[in-house]
Every structure is written in C-alpha cells, then in structure tokens.
Write an enzyme that holds these catalytic residues in place. Structure first.
Site, PDB file in Angstrom:
ATOM      1  CE  LYS A 144      66.799  70.523  65.326  1.00 18.74           C
ATOM      2  NZ  LYS A 144      66.066  71.790  65.527  1.00 18.74           N
ATOM      3  N   GLY A 147      59.513  66.194  59.256  1.00 24.38           N
ATOM      4  CA  GLY A 147      59.800  67.496  58.662  1.00 24.38           C
ATOM      5  C   GLY A 147      59.671  67.405  57.160  1.00 24.38           C
ATOM      6  CD  GLU A 196      64.923  71.545  50.465  1.00 23.28           C
ATOM      7  OE1 GLU A 196      63.797  72.036  50.730  1.00 23.28           O
ATOM      8  OE2 GLU A 196      65.921  72.226  50.201  1.00 23.28           O
ATOM      9  N   GLY A 245      64.502  65.469  54.953  1.00 21.58           N
ATOM     10  CA  GLY A 245      64.441  64.008  55.126  1.00 21.58           C
ATOM     11  C   GLY A 245      65.466  63.306  54.246  1.00 21.58           C
ATOM     12  CD  GLU A 260      55.672  59.419  59.797  1.00 18.74           C
ATOM     13  OE1 GLU A 260      54.994  59.808  58.826  1.00 18.74           O
ATOM     14  OE2 GLU A 260      55.576  58.279  60.280  1.00 18.74           O
ATOM     15  CB  CYS A 278      52.571  66.752  57.075  1.00 23.10           C
ATOM     16  SG  CYS A 278      51.875  65.830  58.447  1.00 23.10           S
ATOM     17  CD  GLU A 319      54.842  69.569  52.513  1.00 20.42           C
ATOM     18  OE1 GLU A 319      56.060  69.677  52.687  1.00 20.42           O
ATOM     19  OE2 GLU A 319      54.071  69.155  53.384  1.00 20.42           O
TER      20      GLU A 319
HETATM   21  P1  NAD Z   1      62.086  71.182  58.221  1.00 19.14           P
HETATM   22  O1  NAD Z   1      62.397  69.977  57.424  1.00 19.14           O
HETATM   23  O2  NAD Z   1      62.587  72.483  57.747  1.00 19.14           O
HETATM   24  O3  NAD Z   1      62.613  71.015  59.717  1.00 19.14           O
HETATM   25  C1  NAD Z   1      62.263  69.918  60.517  1.00 19.14           C
HETATM   26  C2  NAD Z   1      63.289  69.749  61.615  1.00 19.14           C
HETATM   27  O4  NAD Z   1      64.540  69.400  61.026  1.00 19.14           O
HETATM   28  C3  NAD Z   1      63.533  70.996  62.443  1.00 19.14           C
HETATM   29  O5  NAD Z   1      63.744  70.615  63.786  1.00 19.14           O
HETATM   30  C4  NAD Z   1      64.817  71.544  61.837  1.00 19.14           C
HETATM   31  O6  NAD Z   1      65.537  72.331  62.757  1.00 19.14           O
HETATM   32  C5  NAD Z   1      65.554  70.269  61.510  1.00 19.14           C
HETATM   33  N1  NAD Z   1      66.573  70.386  60.449  1.00 19.14           N
HETATM   34  C6  NAD Z   1      66.712  71.357  59.520  1.00 19.14           C
HETATM   35  N2  NAD Z   1      67.777  71.092  58.737  1.00 19.14           N
HETATM   36  C7  NAD Z   1      68.322  69.945  59.178  1.00 19.14           C
HETATM   37  C8  NAD Z   1      69.427  69.138  58.766  1.00 19.14           C
HETATM   38  N3  NAD Z   1      70.192  69.481  57.739  1.00 19.14           N
HETATM   39  N4  NAD Z   1      69.685  68.000  59.439  1.00 19.14           N
HETATM   40  C9  NAD Z   1      68.898  67.608  60.451  1.00 19.14           C
HETATM   41  N5  NAD Z   1      67.852  68.334  60.903  1.00 19.14           N
HETATM   42  C10 NAD Z   1      67.550  69.481  60.273  1.00 19.14           C
HETATM   43  O7  NAD Z   1      60.490  71.181  58.383  1.00 19.14           O
HETATM   44  P2  NAD Z   1      59.601  72.273  59.076  1.00 19.14           P
HETATM   45  O8  NAD Z   1      59.581  73.444  58.153  1.00 19.14           O
HETATM   46  O9  NAD Z   1      59.986  72.442  60.500  1.00 19.14           O
HETATM   47  O10 NAD Z   1      58.174  71.549  59.082  1.00 19.14           O
HETATM   48  C11 NAD Z   1      57.351  71.515  57.994  1.00 19.14           C
HETATM   49  C12 NAD Z   1      57.546  70.215  57.223  1.00 19.14           C
HETATM   50  O11 NAD Z   1      57.295  69.102  58.084  1.00 19.14           O
HETATM   51  C13 NAD Z   1      56.547  70.058  56.096  1.00 19.14           C
HETATM   52  O12 NAD Z   1      57.225  69.582  54.976  1.00 19.14           O
HETATM   53  C14 NAD Z   1      55.568  69.016  56.607  1.00 19.14           C
HETATM   54  O13 NAD Z   1      54.910  68.298  55.603  1.00 19.14           O
HETATM   55  C15 NAD Z   1      56.448  68.165  57.434  1.00 19.14           C
HETATM   56  N6  NAD Z   1      55.667  67.414  58.433  1.00 19.14           N
HETATM   57  C16 NAD Z   1      55.469  66.078  58.226  1.00 19.14           C
HETATM   58  C17 NAD Z   1      54.716  65.347  59.135  1.00 19.14           C
HETATM   59  C18 NAD Z   1      54.472  63.878  58.936  1.00 19.14           C
HETATM   60  O14 NAD Z   1      54.124  63.226  59.899  1.00 19.14           O
HETATM   61  N7  NAD Z   1      54.652  63.358  57.759  1.00 19.14           N
HETATM   62  C19 NAD Z   1      54.193  65.979  60.267  1.00 19.14           C
HETATM   63  C20 NAD Z   1      54.434  67.328  60.450  1.00 19.14           C
HETATM   64  C21 NAD Z   1      55.186  68.040  59.526  1.00 19.14           C
END
Ligand code: NAD
Length: 501
Positions: free
Chosen positions: A174, A227, A230, A232, A249, A283, A384
């Site tokens: 997804k 993502g 929070e 995670g 991640e 990230c 962040e």
């Molecule tokens: P996000 O956590 O808002 O969303 C990530 C994904 O999770 C999206 O596909 C979203 O639709 C989905 N999601 C949202 N709520 C959910 C839930 N309750 N259950 C399951 N899935 C859900 O993150 P974002 O705003 O898309 O991306 C930015 C974040 O990603 C930043 O915190 C960044 O640090 C992190 N990031 C980490 C890495 C890494 O490798 N460590 C790489 C890229 C981005």
C-alpha cells in the site's frame, strides 16, 4: 489497483485525485480501496503463497523474473523519474537519481534471489554421524503487508518488494495516499514479466482504514512499514493481536556534528545537502546541526549565503534545487513548526515563510529556513519537522556534542565532519544511530544494512540481514542413530518390547 493478476477498481467504485504539488493540478484519478479490497488482495496473496508456484520456485527462476523487471525499470528510467516528480514534487534530479537507484536495487535483489533456494545449511557443531544430521533452511515468511510513505514513493516500493519477492514471499503493498502513482505503475512491470497472479498485489487508499485492515488481518504473516514513528507504534500494537512479524523504518532527527578541523567548504555544502535534499523530507536527514562554538559564526555566515542563493522552482526544471513539499497539509505542518521554533526562542536566521514568488503561487513551497540558537530541549530539536528547516546548536566540547546527539528518541542517522578520520570513527562508535556518515550524507548502498536504533525502527533493510528479515529459519534434525538400542532416552517414558532386547 492490481489484485490477483488483474487491474481492478475499488469494490465501491470510489476514486480520488492525486495532485501535483508544484501547481495544485490533478495528475491522476486513483482507486480508493476499502476493507473489502484488502480482503480480496490478501486472499489472492494467501492463495498464491500457499499453492505456489512462487514460494516453491527455485531461487534462479525467481531471480530471472525479478532481473527482467529490473531491466525494464532501467529502460523506463526517464519516464518514471518524470512521473515520480509530478506525483511527489521531488526535483527531476532527485527523482532521476531515485529511478536509477530503483533499477539498480531491484537488480541487486534479483541477484540475491539465487541464494534463496531452500538449500540446507549444515549446522557443523551439531552434525554427528551415528546420531544425527542437522541443518537449517531459510524459507519465505508468507504473505507480507507492506506500507510505505510519500517521500521516496518509487524507491520505497522497491525496497519493500525486492527483498520480499527475492525470498519467495507474496505481497500486498500500500503506497501513501498522496503518492500512489509509481507503485501502481510498477504493477504493470511485474505483470509484464510474468510474475504469477497473486504474488504482487498493490492497493491504494486511506492509511487509517486499509493500513489497519492489513495490520490486523489474520492471513497476513508479516508487516513491513516505513513511515512515521507515531504510525509505527500503532502498527506494532495492532499487529500484536496476531503476533505478526513486524519490521519498522520510522522517523529520525539526525545529529550532524561538525568538528573544528573539518574542511569548511565541504562541511558547509555537505550540511546543506544533508538537511535540504528533497526539501528536507528525508527520514535520515541531518536536521540537528551541531557546531563548535568557536567556528559557529563563520560557518553560519557561509551557510546563509548559500541558502539565500538556493534556486526554488518547477521540479521538472533541471536547474531547480528546492521544489515544493508534498502536500498542502505538509506545508502547513512545517509552517506550524517554524512558528513553534520562534516562540521557543530560536533565532530565525533566514526563510520562515511560504514561498509565493512568480510562478510558484499555486504550489506548496517553503523558503529554506535556518534557525540558530536552538537548544536540544526545544520541540524543533526533538520532533521531526520534515521540511526545509534546519536548526543549529552550539557545543563547547566534543563530549557535549555526543551527549546532545544521543539525547533523542530517534537513532536513525548521524554524521561527523572532520579531517581526522580516526577521531571521527571514535565519535561514530559512541553515537546511537543505525547509519553514520563521516564527511558525507545520504549515500546508501543496497549491500549495507539500513535501519534505526531506538524509536527509529525495528529490523534492517538492505544487505544480507535485510533479506533475512523476510525469511523464517527452519531447523532440521534427521536421525542417524537408526536402531532402538541407540535411543536409550525413549526408556524414560516407554518400556522396550521383547523384540528390542
Ligand atoms: P505516515 O506514517 O503518515 O504514513 C506512512 C504510511 O502509513 C502511509 O502509506 C499511510 O497511508 C500509512 N498509514 C497511516 N496511518 C496508518 C495506520 N493507522 N495503520 C497503517 N498504516 C497507516 O508517514 P508519511 O508522512 O507518509 O512519511 C513520512 C514519515 O516516514 C517520516 O516520519 C519519515 O521519517 C518516515 N520515513 C522513514 C524512513 C526510514 O527508512 N526510516 C524512510 C522514509 C520515511
């Protein structure tokens, strides 16, 4: 969407538009999946895993198909870079690099697939002739749910699909709602090379609904998530209900320590590269810049000159250095953090506002922003921001810098700039982060593990260890004792029959 080898709409027929962050225009109409679509995709992945052929194919056969897909990605690099730029607002130079790397990374995973052949690995110290033969076998975990963010939509899809497919799993992926285009486009490639139906399933829609359905689904064996920390945390707690394997991640707040003896030219440009690449939406960015008190003013002065000269503009223009952030919501969130920084007493040295210059009025642009006088207890140093905003902190001695660097819930990345590599390595050994650069930033190799300490994540991607995250390890004990006499331990619970004596 792509479910069970078919290109389909959401069961409800609902759709939504994805928007170009540069000008607010619609670029595509996307299916808006719900729980029914999750169930269909999981059922397809489950059937494909349980009945084969993918999970039972030889590593060489899987490798062949993945390498074919990698070659197509290479051919279409330019087209995909453009699509990714339109969808995410990434500059064409950034999405061009992503498209190049995505093809290289998928090829790497394709090569690695050859190693995953269910071939027994003898456990030397246990093997005893006349008693037993002992082996381990690495096997796929099963059906993997993969949830990815919007900052590197194309590469994150490859980081997820590559190792899962190489090791024989089936997948429901997804993408983030704001940036679904490249993941959906990839479905066409996997279809084209003949990956069997149900092995790859790609569905688009709201994270809260689909994400939750995936993380709680009883037929899913593993959740791989990239993502925010929070979300995670939420995923980990929801996956606990069915004790799924979980790799995460998550976020970061990279400490960037510049030592007094650093090459100033490289360290100034390198620190801008570390924190403003892709508008700061990375990230592992170096978002806490730690400068030696003595060199602080000179460093900041040089940095400000470069930030003020940064070219903001159309992401498709190759001369653009800073594009828009991904969405209006993200822009407002970053602008809120800038206000918080000001209220906390940090000094706004440049930027701080939405950029609405000529031709940029309809986009979600933020000026490159530098705060000085930041202390590690401020929210702008602890949370962040995920935008083009950098906070500068002063330190009086290296011990203080190390302490500040480690004083964070995150532990994804850090960096040290110094002309004394020995000293830099010594500092690196004391930093609690998964990746540490010395005199560099952002450069990653698919051969080196990537992941976070502390609340930046669980598990690793890339390298041997990243592939192993998609496998279960089976231990085999094959008897070589052969006669009842050679098995006296049975006597503990059962008497020998006359014929045994
Ligand atoms: P996000 O956590 O808002 O969303 C990530 C994904 O999770 C999206 O596909 C979203 O639709 C989905 N999601 C949202 N709520 C959910 C839930 N309750 N259950 C399951 N899935 C859900 O993150 P974002 O705003 O898309 O991306 C930015 C974040 O990603 C930043 O915190 C960044 O640090 C992190 N990031 C980490 C890495 C890494 O490798 N460590 C790489 C890229 C981005």
């Amino acid at each position: 969407m792509y479910i069970g080898g078919q290109f389909v709409d959401a069961d409800s027929g609902d759709r939504y538009d994805t928007i170009n962050p540069f000008n607010g225009e619609k670029i595509a109409s996307i299916p808006y999946a719900g729980v029914i679509d999750v169930d269909k995709a999981v059922a397809a992945a489950r059937t494909a895993f349980d009945s084969g052929p993918w999970s039972r194919m030889s590593g060489e056969e899987r490798s062949d198909l993945i390498l074919k897909a990698g070659a197509i990605l290479k051919e279409r690099m330019k087209d995909y870079a453009r699509l990714e730029s339109l969808d995410s607002g990434g500059t064409i130079n950034k999405t061009g690099a992503d498209a190049f790397l995505a093809s290289r990374q998928l090829t790497f995973f394709g090569e690695q697939a050859k190693r995953f052949n269910s071939e027994p690995q003898p456990i030397d110290k246990l093997m005893r002739e006349g008693r037993s033969f002992n082996y381990t076998i690495r096997e796929p975990i099963g059906v993997c749910a993969q949830i990815i963010p919007w900052n590197f939509p194309y590469m994150m899809a490859i980081w997820k699909l590559g190792p899962a497919l190489a090791t024989g799993n089936t997948v429901v992926l997804k993408p983030a709602s704001d940036t679904p285009v490249m993941a959906l486009e990839l479905a066409k490639v996997f279809d084209e090379v003949g990956i069997p139906p149900g092995v790859v399933n790609i569905i688009s829609g709201p994270g809260g609904v689909i994400g939750e359905a995936l993380t709680t689904h009883p037929d899913i064996d593993k959740v791989a998530f990239t993502g925010s920390t929070e979300v995670g945390r939420e995923i980990m707690s929801k996956a606990a209900g069915t004790l799924k394997k979980v790799t995460l991640e998550c976020g970061g707040k990279g400490a960037n320590i510049v030592l007094e003896d650093a090459d100033l030219d490289i360290a100034v440009d390198g620190s801008i590269w570390a924190s403003f690449y892709h508008q700061g939406q990375v990230c592992e960015s170096g978002t806490r810049l730690m400068l030696d008190a003595k060199g602080h003013d000179k460093f900041v002065k040089e940095m400000l000159e470069k930030l003020e000269a940064m070219k903001i503009g159309d992401p498709l223009d190759p001369s653009t250095q800073l594009g828009p952030v991904v969405s209006e919501g993200q822009m407002n969130s970053v602008l809120r953090y800038i206000e918080i920084g000001k209220k906390e007493g940090a000094v706004l040295a440049c930027g701080g506002q939405q950029e609405t210059g000529k031709g940029l009025e309809k986009g979600w642009f933020i000026q490159p922003t530098l705060f000085t006088g930041v202390t590690n207890n401020m929210r702008i140093a602890r949370e962040e921001i995920f935008g083009p905003v950098l906070g500068v902190m002063k330190y009086n001695n290296v011990e203080e810098a190390i302490e500040m660097a480690n004083d964070s819930i995150f532990g994804l990345s850090a960096g040290i700039w110094s002309s004394d590599i020995g000293k830099a390595k010594d500092i690196a050994s004391r930093l609690r982060s998964g990746t540490i650069w010395i005199n560099e930033w952002h450069i990653l190799s698919e051969r080196a593990p990537f992941g976070g300490y502390k609340q930046s994540g669980i598990g690793r991607e890339f390298g041997d260890v990243g592939l192993n995250e998609y496998t279960e390890l089976k231990a085999l004990y094959v008897d070589d004792a052969k006669t009842r006499d050679n098995k006296p331990w049975y006597d503990m619970v059962v008497s020998r029959s006359k014929s045994d004596n």
